[in-house]
Design an enzyme around this catalytic site. Structure first.
Site, PDB file in Angstrom:
ATOM      1  N   ASN A   1       0.836  -1.202   0.000  1.00  0.00           N
ATOM      2  CA  ASN A   1       0.000   0.000   0.000  1.00  0.00           C
ATOM      3  C   ASN A   1       0.867   1.246   0.000  1.00  0.00           C
ATOM      4  OD1 ASN A   1      -0.424   1.944   2.495  1.00  0.00           O
ATOM      5  ND2 ASN A   1       0.162  -0.056   3.348  1.00  0.00           N
TER       6      ASN A   1
ATOM      7  N   PHE B   1      -1.606   8.063   4.643  1.00  0.00           N
ATOM      8  CA  PHE B   1      -2.388   8.630   5.756  1.00  0.00           C
ATOM      9  C   PHE B   1      -3.687   9.271   5.267  1.00  0.00           C
ATOM     10  CE2 PHE B   1       1.412   9.492   8.877  1.00  0.00           C
ATOM     11  CZ  PHE B   1       1.546   8.128   9.081  1.00  0.00           C
TER      12      PHE B   1
ATOM     13  N   SER C   1       5.636   5.144   8.707  1.00  0.00           N
ATOM     14  CA  SER C   1       5.026   4.856   7.412  1.00  0.00           C
ATOM     15  C   SER C   1       5.969   5.284   6.299  1.00  0.00           C
ATOM     16  CB  SER C   1       3.705   5.601   7.258  1.00  0.00           C
ATOM     17  OG  SER C   1       3.241   5.524   5.920  1.00  0.00           O
TER      18      SER C   1
ATOM     19  N   ASN D   1       5.013   6.023   3.340  1.00  0.00           N
ATOM     20  CA  ASN D   1       4.205   6.641   2.293  1.00  0.00           C
ATOM     21  C   ASN D   1       3.965   8.132   2.466  1.00  0.00           C
ATOM     22  OD1 ASN D   1       3.846   4.094   1.014  1.00  0.00           O
ATOM     23  ND2 ASN D   1       2.349   3.575   2.584  1.00  0.00           N
ATOM     24  N   THR D   2       4.551   8.723   3.507  1.00  0.00           N
ATOM     25  CA  THR D   2       4.572  10.180   3.672  1.00  0.00           C
ATOM     26  C   THR D   2       6.019  10.622   3.536  1.00  0.00           C
ATOM     27  OG1 THR D   2       2.630  10.216   5.126  1.00  0.00           O
ATOM     28  CG2 THR D   2       4.128  12.099   5.243  1.00  0.00           C
TER      29      THR D   2
END
Length: 359
Positions: A110, A114, A173, A175-176
């Site tokens: 994924n 957020f 995470s 993904n940030t």
């Protein structure tokens, strides 16, 4: 899996992963699926950080991002549920598609970023469940475009301290952009100091956990452990998703960017867990996450040093009856092995896992 679970999985897998996720949340909100009778066994109880967990198995953050269905999750057999990650302001996250099933690996990639409805929406939901009981943790994060990310965590502590059984500071995470750099010692020290000060000033003082990445080297783990102990953080969650791609069989989709979760993460996350247990000592609370999909993998996390264990991706492939099956399996194990508590099992494989290299 039961026949019903297989039918449900087959139906959900006809939809893209994000749509399927939304449908599962909607089903839980409506009271479906109904979990099996929850196993209550005193040998599975865990007392940690002033909280009494009915069993060691929890739902990890990432599923119930907006605190919509924590009580429904507890009804599936989980001993606790963690909602979020929640950021101060609503944000849509990264462009779609951003969730990918790696079915042959029983894994997911994924790059959600957020996506959530923000503090206000989640606070409303959590306030509405006041008095219901059950352990519900709140995972807090920072907005992607925030000028003061540490300030976002301070706001999360202030906002959710009255509603959370515990708070999780998520800086792991992938993904940030730039978020994981907050795990570096200087930045981490400042962040944890501000978070602990915010808790001291809050209406309530729930335990605070730090969630770390599995993609760390020994020196980074040592720095994190030192800051956690110096700042008196209550515990650590090991671990978030990985940016590595260990031996995947799922072809082109395995090359998608984002965090990998599921079965392939078990080994790396368990090694990091054991190394953190060695660094933090026997008294620090640790939650083990990554690749948990059975009673056996849950028990192995405990043997490697975890007090509590969380899952998420495993339920995508094994169905909503999984938590009940795991808890029942743990109870049978405790009976067979004549354990009085899960604490007797903890650390029994610690040295073996901790000696593994972080390759």
């Amino acid at each position: 899996m039961s026949v019903l679970d297989r039918i449900g999985q087959k139906l959900l897998f006809t939809f893209d992963p994000e749509t399927a996720h939304g449908l599962s949340i909607a089903a839980l909100r409506c009271g479906l699926p109904v979990g099996a009778r929850t196993v209550r066994d005193t040998r599975l109880k865990v007392s940690l950080c002033g909280l009494d967990f009915p069993n060691p198995l929890g739902m990890a953050a990432g599923y119930d991002k907006n605190a919509e269905v924590p009580d429904a999750l507890l009804g599936l057999g989980f001993g606790f549920a963690e909602v979020g990650t929640i950021t101060p302001l609503p944000q849509s996250g990264n462009p779609k598609p951003r969730i990918f099933r790696l079915t042959s690996d029983e894994a997911v990639i994924n790059r959600l970023g957020f996506n959530n409805e923000g503090h206000a929406a989640a606070e409303k939901s959590l306030a509405a469940r006041k008095g219901r009981g059950g352990i519900v943790g709140v995972n807090i994060g920072a907005n992607k475009d925030s000028a003061d990310r540490a300030g976002d965590y301070e706001r999360g502590v202030a906002r959710f301290a009255p509603h959370a059984s515990y708070l999780t500071v998520n800086i792991s995470s992938p993904n940030t952009p730039g978020l994981r750099t907050m795990q570096a010692r200087e930045q981490l020290g400042e962040l944890l100091s501000r978070v602990m000060a915010a808790r001291a000033a809050a209406i309530a003082q729930p335990p605070i956990f730090l969630k770390i990445a599995p993609d760390l080297v020994e020196a980074e783990l040592e720095d994190i452990a030192a800051e956690v102990m110096e700042k008196r953080i209550d515990g650590v969650i090991v671990s978030n998703t990985t940016i590595s791609r260990p031996g995947l069989r799922s072809g082109d989709v395995a090359r998608e960017t984002g965090g990998l979760s599921g079965k392939p993460l078990f080994e790396r996350s368990t090694i990091v867990l054991a190394k953190m247990r060695k660094l933090l000592g026997p008294e620090m609370a640790i939650i083990g996450v990554g690749g948990v999909d059975s009673a056996e993998t849950t028990l192995e996390k405990i043997r490697a040093g975890a007090d509590l264990v969380q899952l998420y991706t495993g339920m995508i492939y094994a169905g909503p009856a999984l938590p009940g099956r795991i808890v029942a399996g743990m109870a049978r194990f405790a009976e067979t092995e004549k354990l009085s508590s899960m604490r007797e099992l903890r650390d029994s494989h610690l040295d073996r896992w901790a000696s593994e290299p972080l390759s």
